[in-house]
Write a protein that holds these residues in place. Structure first.
Motif, PDB file in Angstrom:
ATOM      1  N   SER A 187     -15.072  -7.411   5.271  1.00 52.68           N
ATOM      2  CA  SER A 187     -14.556  -6.260   5.569  1.00 52.68           C
ATOM      3  C   SER A 187     -14.010  -6.579   3.577  1.00 52.68           C
ATOM      4  CB  SER A 187     -13.606  -5.919   6.414  1.00 52.68           C
ATOM      5  OG  SER A 187     -14.214  -5.868   7.188  1.00 52.68           O
ATOM      6  N   ALA A 188     -12.901  -6.985   3.360  1.00 54.40           N
ATOM      7  CA  ALA A 188     -12.758  -6.617   1.962  1.00 54.40           C
ATOM      8  C   ALA A 188     -13.303  -6.667   0.674  1.00 54.40           C
ATOM      9  CB  ALA A 188     -11.245  -7.579   2.146  1.00 54.40           C
TER      10      ALA A 188
ATOM     11  N   LEU B  57     -16.581  -6.197   0.852  1.00 51.32           N
ATOM     12  CA  LEU B  57     -17.638  -4.792   0.412  1.00 51.32           C
ATOM     13  C   LEU B  57     -16.768  -3.343  -0.051  1.00 51.32           C
ATOM     14  CD1 LEU B  57     -18.162  -4.145   4.886  1.00 51.32           C
ATOM     15  CD2 LEU B  57     -19.661  -4.982   2.154  1.00 51.32           C
ATOM     16  N   LYS B  58     -15.963  -3.733  -0.658  1.00 52.14           N
ATOM     17  CA  LYS B  58     -14.395  -3.416  -1.345  1.00 52.14           C
ATOM     18  C   LYS B  58     -14.370  -3.121  -2.485  1.00 52.14           C
ATOM     19  CE  LYS B  58     -11.647  -1.981   3.104  1.00 52.14           C
ATOM     20  NZ  LYS B  58      -9.992  -1.853   3.389  1.00 52.14           N
TER      21      LYS B  58
ATOM     22  N   GLU C 179     -19.576  -2.898  -3.818  1.00 50.99           N
ATOM     23  CA  GLU C 179     -20.121  -1.105  -4.016  1.00 50.99           C
ATOM     24  C   GLU C 179     -21.422  -0.825  -4.075  1.00 50.99           C
ATOM     25  OE1 GLU C 179     -16.087   0.791  -2.171  1.00 50.99           O
ATOM     26  OE2 GLU C 179     -16.139   0.223  -4.787  1.00 50.99           O
TER      27      GLU C 179
ATOM     28  N   ARG D  32     -12.557 -13.494  -3.572  1.00 49.58           N
ATOM     29  CA  ARG D  32     -12.775 -12.175  -3.599  1.00 49.58           C
ATOM     30  C   ARG D  32     -12.299 -11.728  -4.832  1.00 49.58           C
ATOM     31  NH1 ARG D  32      -9.630  -7.368  -1.129  1.00 49.58           N
ATOM     32  NH2 ARG D  32      -8.352  -9.158   0.091  1.00 49.58           N
TER      33      ARG D  32
ATOM     34  N   GLU E 102     -13.882  -9.618  -8.156  1.00 49.33           N
ATOM     35  CA  GLU E 102     -12.329  -8.387  -8.588  1.00 49.33           C
ATOM     36  C   GLU E 102     -12.675  -8.782  -9.639  1.00 49.33           C
ATOM     37  OE1 GLU E 102      -8.606  -8.444  -6.338  1.00 49.33           O
ATOM     38  OE2 GLU E 102     -10.256  -7.690  -4.675  1.00 49.33           O
TER      39      GLU E 102
ATOM     40  N   ASN F 290     -14.215  -2.993 -12.598  1.00 52.40           N
ATOM     41  CA  ASN F 290     -14.766  -2.049 -12.342  1.00 52.40           C
ATOM     42  C   ASN F 290     -15.315  -1.199 -13.550  1.00 52.40           C
ATOM     43  OD1 ASN F 290     -12.947  -2.477 -10.435  1.00 52.40           O
ATOM     44  ND2 ASN F 290     -10.502  -1.782 -11.109  1.00 52.40           N
TER      45      ASN F 290
END
Length: 224
Positions: free
Chosen positions: A18-19, A21-22, A27, A215, A219, A223
């Motif tokens: 779930s994390a 997907l953010k 994404e 994750r 990250e 972005n």
């Protein structure tokens, strides 16, 4: 005990997926908006982490005591199976338009540095059975996500098969590694002269840590 460990790990996986997907790059991948620079950046950064994989597994195997001889054999086989995976990433990078000298001279991003440091630290402890939780997360990515990601990346970026071999390979083969993982968990939590509850808790704890650090690694791809 073994079943309870697997249930706890399943919840860690649900939270991790779930994390993921953010994460901006994931994404874009899931949303069919992936760019070539995203994929090249993914390959570039994974290579710097993957090249360390067989090394920390080897370190962990050397830290296991004679009481864990069967586990040591599993770790050694796992290390041997993955020690050249970084070459696939290099080849994919070139097939996707990158330069071999760039990826070979790359450095780990902050998340990869943190993940690698934790792995080596944990692997250096006596009888590092908790690292089975780390393997659960990493092998789970290959088994559950690598195959669909490879197909989606090829479709979105119109890439040849030879540009997604790392993900395709792990999508096809990591189910065998997870089978080995299940055998290893059984050996770890039911072995003689040990506290199975403590071992189980340590495995789950390591899974949570590695899920977060992995994750973070993604990250750090940016972005933009």
């Amino acid at each position: 005990m073994v079943e309870r460990t697997h249930r706890a790990l399943a919840q860690v996986w649900i939270d991790f997926e779930s994390a993921l997907l953010k994460v901006p790059m994931i994404e874009r991948l899931v949303g069919q908006r992936l760019r070539m620079e995203d994929y090249q950046r993914l390959l570039f950064n994974l290579r710097q982490q993957v090249i360390e994989g067989s090394r920390w597994i080897s370190r962990a195997s050397s830290s296991l005591s004679p009481a864990n001889e069967e586990l040591r054999s599993l770790f050694v086989r796992h290390s041997a199976a993955e020690h050249r995976d970084f070459r696939l990433l290099e080849q994919d990078y070139v097939a996707a338009g990158g330069k071999i000298e760039d990826i070979q001279s790359g450095q780990k991003n902050i998340g990869s540095e943190a993940l690698s440091a934790f792995m080596y630290h944990a692997a250096s402890n006596p009888d590092p059975l908790g690292l089975l939780g780390a393997m659960f997360i990493i092998e789970g990515l290959g088994n559950r996500m690598a195959g669909p990601w490879a197909a989606s990346i090829r479709q979105q970026l119109d890439l040849p098969e030879e540009a997604v071999r790392f993900l395709s390979y792990h999508g096809e083969n990591d189910s065998e590694h997870l089978d080995m993982f299940e055998d290893a968990v059984r050996l770890a939590v039911t072995g003689p002269d040990r506290d199975g509850n403590a071992v189980s808790a340590d495995i789950v704890r390591h899974a949570k840590i590695v899920a977060r650090l992995y994750r973070l690694q993604l990250e750090e791809l940016g972005n933009v």
